[in-house]
Design a protein around this motif. Structure first.
Motif, PDB file in Angstrom:
ATOM      1  N   TYR A 185       0.832  -1.207   0.000  1.00 16.70           N
ATOM      2  CA  TYR A 185       0.000   0.000   0.000  1.00 16.70           C
ATOM      3  C   TYR A 185       0.864   1.254   0.000  1.00 16.70           C
ATOM      4  CZ  TYR A 185      -4.813  -1.380   0.834  1.00 16.70           C
ATOM      5  OH  TYR A 185      -6.086  -1.837   0.676  1.00 16.70           O
ATOM      6  N   VAL A 186       0.496   2.221  -0.831  1.00 15.14           N
ATOM      7  CA  VAL A 186       1.110   3.553  -0.774  1.00 15.14           C
ATOM      8  C   VAL A 186      -0.011   4.565  -0.535  1.00 15.14           C
ATOM      9  CG1 VAL A 186       2.481   5.293  -1.964  1.00 15.14           C
ATOM     10  CG2 VAL A 186       2.954   2.858  -2.352  1.00 15.14           C
ATOM     11  N   LEU A 197       3.625   1.945   2.828  1.00 18.17           N
ATOM     12  CA  LEU A 197       3.426   1.395   4.183  1.00 18.17           C
ATOM     13  C   LEU A 197       4.090   0.023   4.294  1.00 18.17           C
ATOM     14  CD1 LEU A 197      -0.281   2.334   4.961  1.00 18.17           C
ATOM     15  CD2 LEU A 197       1.772   3.233   6.062  1.00 18.17           C
ATOM     16  N   ILE A 198       5.330   0.004   4.832  1.00 17.65           N
ATOM     17  CA  ILE A 198       6.070  -1.256   4.978  1.00 17.65           C
ATOM     18  C   ILE A 198       5.365  -2.168   5.977  1.00 17.65           C
ATOM     19  CG2 ILE A 198       8.266  -2.261   5.694  1.00 17.65           C
ATOM     20  CD1 ILE A 198       8.459  -0.680   3.105  1.00 17.65           C
ATOM     21  N   SER A 199       4.855  -1.551   7.071  1.00 19.94           N
ATOM     22  CA  SER A 199       4.367  -2.381   8.200  1.00 19.94           C
ATOM     23  C   SER A 199       3.217  -3.300   7.784  1.00 19.94           C
ATOM     24  CB  SER A 199       3.904  -1.477   9.347  1.00 19.94           C
ATOM     25  OG  SER A 199       2.897  -0.600   8.869  1.00 19.94           O
ATOM     26  N   TYR A 275      -8.451  11.337  12.614  1.00 22.40           N
ATOM     27  CA  TYR A 275      -7.528  10.194  12.697  1.00 22.40           C
ATOM     28  C   TYR A 275      -6.303  10.424  11.819  1.00 22.40           C
ATOM     29  CZ  TYR A 275      -5.564   5.537  12.215  1.00 22.40           C
ATOM     30  OH  TYR A 275      -4.692   4.479  12.210  1.00 22.40           O
ATOM     31  N   TYR A 276      -6.556  10.976  10.618  1.00 21.80           N
ATOM     32  CA  TYR A 276      -5.451  11.169   9.669  1.00 21.80           C
ATOM     33  C   TYR A 276      -4.794  12.543   9.792  1.00 21.80           C
ATOM     34  CZ  TYR A 276      -6.255   6.738   7.245  1.00 21.80           C
ATOM     35  OH  TYR A 276      -6.349   5.400   6.937  1.00 21.80           O
ATOM     36  N   GLY A 277      -5.322  13.385  10.689  1.00 25.62           N
ATOM     37  CA  GLY A 277      -4.723  14.714  10.840  1.00 25.62           C
ATOM     38  C   GLY A 277      -4.942  15.601   9.623  1.00 25.62           C
ATOM     39  N   VAL A 278      -6.072  15.378   8.944  1.00 29.53           N
ATOM     40  CA  VAL A 278      -6.392  16.159   7.728  1.00 29.53           C
ATOM     41  C   VAL A 278      -7.813  16.706   7.875  1.00 29.53           C
ATOM     42  CG1 VAL A 278      -6.755  16.062   5.229  1.00 29.53           C
ATOM     43  CG2 VAL A 278      -4.932  14.688   6.271  1.00 29.53           C
ATOM     44  N   GLU A 279      -7.959  18.022   7.782  1.00 32.55           N
ATOM     45  CA  GLU A 279      -9.303  18.612   7.923  1.00 32.55           C
ATOM     46  C   GLU A 279      -9.586  19.507   6.713  1.00 32.55           C
ATOM     47  OE1 GLU A 279     -11.693  17.910  10.104  1.00 32.55           O
ATOM     48  OE2 GLU A 279     -12.993  19.308   8.968  1.00 32.55           O
ATOM     49  N   LYS A 299      -9.281   3.324   8.510  1.00 34.41           N
ATOM     50  CA  LYS A 299      -8.254   3.938   9.376  1.00 34.41           C
ATOM     51  C   LYS A 299      -7.101   2.938   9.520  1.00 34.41           C
ATOM     52  CE  LYS A 299     -11.611   6.458  12.213  1.00 34.41           C
ATOM     53  NZ  LYS A 299     -12.745   5.477  12.128  1.00 34.41           N
ATOM     54  N   ILE A 300      -6.091   3.153   8.707  1.00 32.12           N
ATOM     55  CA  ILE A 300      -5.012   2.156   8.651  1.00 32.12           C
ATOM     56  C   ILE A 300      -4.010   2.406   9.778  1.00 32.12           C
ATOM     57  CG2 ILE A 300      -3.324   3.325   7.121  1.00 32.12           C
ATOM     58  CD1 ILE A 300      -3.655   0.648   5.391  1.00 32.12           C
ATOM     59  N   PRO A 301      -3.550   1.351  10.486  1.00 30.80           N
ATOM     60  CA  PRO A 301      -2.553   1.553  11.550  1.00 30.80           C
ATOM     61  C   PRO A 301      -1.205   1.937  10.942  1.00 30.80           C
ATOM     62  CG  PRO A 301      -2.963  -0.797  11.217  1.00 30.80           C
ATOM     63  CD  PRO A 301      -3.910  -0.066  10.300  1.00 30.80           C
ATOM     64  N   MET A 302      -0.475   2.818  11.622  1.00 27.70           N
ATOM     65  CA  MET A 302       0.847   3.216  11.140  1.00 27.70           C
ATOM     66  C   MET A 302       1.844   3.149  12.295  1.00 27.70           C
ATOM     67  SD  MET A 302       0.263   6.507   8.670  1.00 27.70           S
ATOM     68  CE  MET A 302      -1.434   7.072   8.771  1.00 27.70           C
ATOM     69  N   LEU A 303       3.052   2.679  12.011  1.00 27.67           N
ATOM     70  CA  LEU A 303       4.141   2.720  12.993  1.00 27.67           C
ATOM     71  C   LEU A 303       4.530   4.181  13.201  1.00 27.67           C
ATOM     72  CD1 LEU A 303       6.374  -0.208  11.632  1.00 27.67           C
ATOM     73  CD2 LEU A 303       4.708  -0.283  13.525  1.00 27.67           C
ATOM     74  N   PRO A 304       5.195   4.493  14.318  1.00 35.28           N
ATOM     75  CA  PRO A 304       5.604   5.891  14.564  1.00 35.28           C
ATOM     76  C   PRO A 304       6.359   6.513  13.398  1.00 35.28           C
ATOM     77  CG  PRO A 304       5.971   4.556  16.518  1.00 35.28           C
ATOM     78  CD  PRO A 304       5.539   3.597  15.442  1.00 35.28           C
ATOM     79  N   GLU A 305       7.297   5.739  12.799  1.00 34.48           N
ATOM     80  CA  GLU A 305       8.070   6.336  11.690  1.00 34.48           C
ATOM     81  C   GLU A 305       7.195   6.540  10.450  1.00 34.48           C
ATOM     82  OE1 GLU A 305       8.822   3.477  13.191  1.00 34.48           O
ATOM     83  OE2 GLU A 305       9.586   1.924  11.809  1.00 34.48           O
TER      84      GLU A 305
END
Ligand SMILES: NC(=O)c1ccc[n+]([C@@H]2O[C@H](COP(=O)([O-])OP(=O)(O)OC[C@H]3O[C@@H](n4cnc5c(N)ncnc54)[C@H](O)[C@@H]3O)[C@@H](O)[C@H]2O)c1
Ligand SMILES: O=C(O)C[C@H](O)C(=O)O
Length: 334
Positions: A185-186, A197-199, A275-279, A299-305
């Motif tokens: 996924y990109v 998204l590597i994770s 959730y995505y920080g986009v308004e 709402k896809i989970p993301m690692l901190p990086e």
């Protein structure tokens, strides 16, 4: 009697023409193509009609049923009546970038093109789902959403499917596995800060991060982020085969109502926006596509990086949103 869906393609240049051809070959929908006349010496010619006729004759050669028609339009918006009855309108009209240009460099010129086209879609196809392709696609999708006034579920930008296809290509070549068994996924803005998204990417269910070193993964991420520019530098214009195929993936998910989850640029607000920080503008996120357009935003989970990469990518879109709004206000004031 169930009528075949009608897909209109506005802009029958490299991307639009190949999209129309692929849609016709897949045999699911009827296709209408719209583009400007071209000057050929002293003559004014109508390439869009020739391209449609040629594709129609290709179908006959392949014994595939389907109807493909071409309509010549003017920059001022004449000739769009045949948009009437479109279930989906794909916008590829506008200018592609040349080597050395960023996608954002196209904004001012392409918004002007988009303004006329969206006014005609409102006039003739007010119930259609609109797929925006013209670059810079996140900003153009937001501009189209604003100008159309359609529900946000029916204004969708194509980029993430293309970027994910590039990421899959590079992974497939590296580990010599069919792209059919690669889930990659990109998301994010369709630019140099996009987020592979590597994770959650995997090869036959095995996490990608367990199959490649961090160095190699970073190399594939970078190549994906600059995948568009790589082809622009090689060809002098932008890619069109993989973009056309990516558009077709989205169209088929909609017309077959198959509930595919695909990364698309959509308008984010409210709880998912939080959730995505986009308004209040468009960025690429995974969405569920069905016959009404966007059915759900995942709402896809993301690692901190990854979340840090995401925030940089969102910022790369956000910083141009004000320019879009100023251009829209200036044009509506005219
Ligand atoms: N979102 C993506 O991932 C993605 C991928 C590839 C290309 N693109 C973008 O798609 C756009 C088209 O790319 P292309 O390679 O097909 O370019 P192209 O120049 O081959 O085709 C553009 C077509 O738009 C037509 N056009 C221009 N102004 C018009 C108007 N006012 N009304 C109707 N038609 C008009 C032109 O006549 C031309 O045929 C570019 O902006 C490009 O950057 C986006
Ligand atoms: O790179 C471009 O200008 C076209 C498109 O956005 C792509 O990624 O191929």
């Amino acid at each position: 009697m169930k009528m075949r869906k009608v897909v209109s393609v506005v802009g029958a240049g490299n991307v639009g023409e190949h999209t129309a051809s692929l849609l016709a070959i897949r045999g699911l929908v009827d296709v209408r193509m719209f583009d400007l006349p071209k000057r050929d010496g002293e003559r004014l010619i109508e390439p869009v009609k020739g391209k449609a006729l040629d594709i129609q004759q290709m179908l006959s050669a392949l014994n595939i049923d389907g109807r493909v028609e071409g309509y010549t339009v003017s920059p001022e918006g004449d000739g769009y009546e045949a948009l009437e009855g479109s279930d989906i309108v794909i916008i590829t009209a506008g200018f592609p970038r040349r080597p050395g240009m960023s996608r954002e460099d196209l904004l001012d010129k392409n918004i002007g093109v988009l303004q006329v086209i969206t006014s005609k879609i409102k006039q003739y196809a007010k119930d259609a789902i609109v797929i925006v392709v013209t670059n810079p696609v996140d900003l153009m999708t937001y501009a189209a959403y604003r100008m159309l006034g359609f529900p946000k579920e029916r204004v969708i930008g194509m980029a993430g499917v293309l970027d994910s296809a590039r990421f899959k290509t590079f992974i497939s070549r590296e580990i010599k596995v069919s792209p059919q068994d690669i889930h990659a996924y990109v998301i994010g803005g369709h630019g140099d800060e996009m987020v592979p998204l590597i994770s959650i990417s995997n090869v036959g269910g095995i996490p990608l991060k367990d199959m490649l070193s961090k160095e190699k993964l970073n190399e594939l991420i970078k190549r994906t982020q600059f995948g568009g520019g790589e082809i622009v530098d090689l060809m002098g214009t932008s890619a069109y085969h993989a973009p056309a195929a990516s558009i077709v993936e989205m169209v088929e998910a909609i017309v077959t109502d198959n509930k595919r989850i695909l990364p698309c640029s959509v308008y984010l607000e409210g709880e998912t926006g939080e959730y995505y920080g986009v308004e209040g503008f468009c960025v690429g996120v995974p969405v569920k596509l069905g016959n009404c357009g966007v059915e759900d935003i995942i709402k896809i989970p993301m690692l901190p990086e990854e979340r840090e990469m995401w925030q940089r990518s969102v910022e790369s879109v956000r910083r141009n949103v004000k320019t879009v709004e100023e251009l829209l206000n200036a044009r509506s004031a005219v």
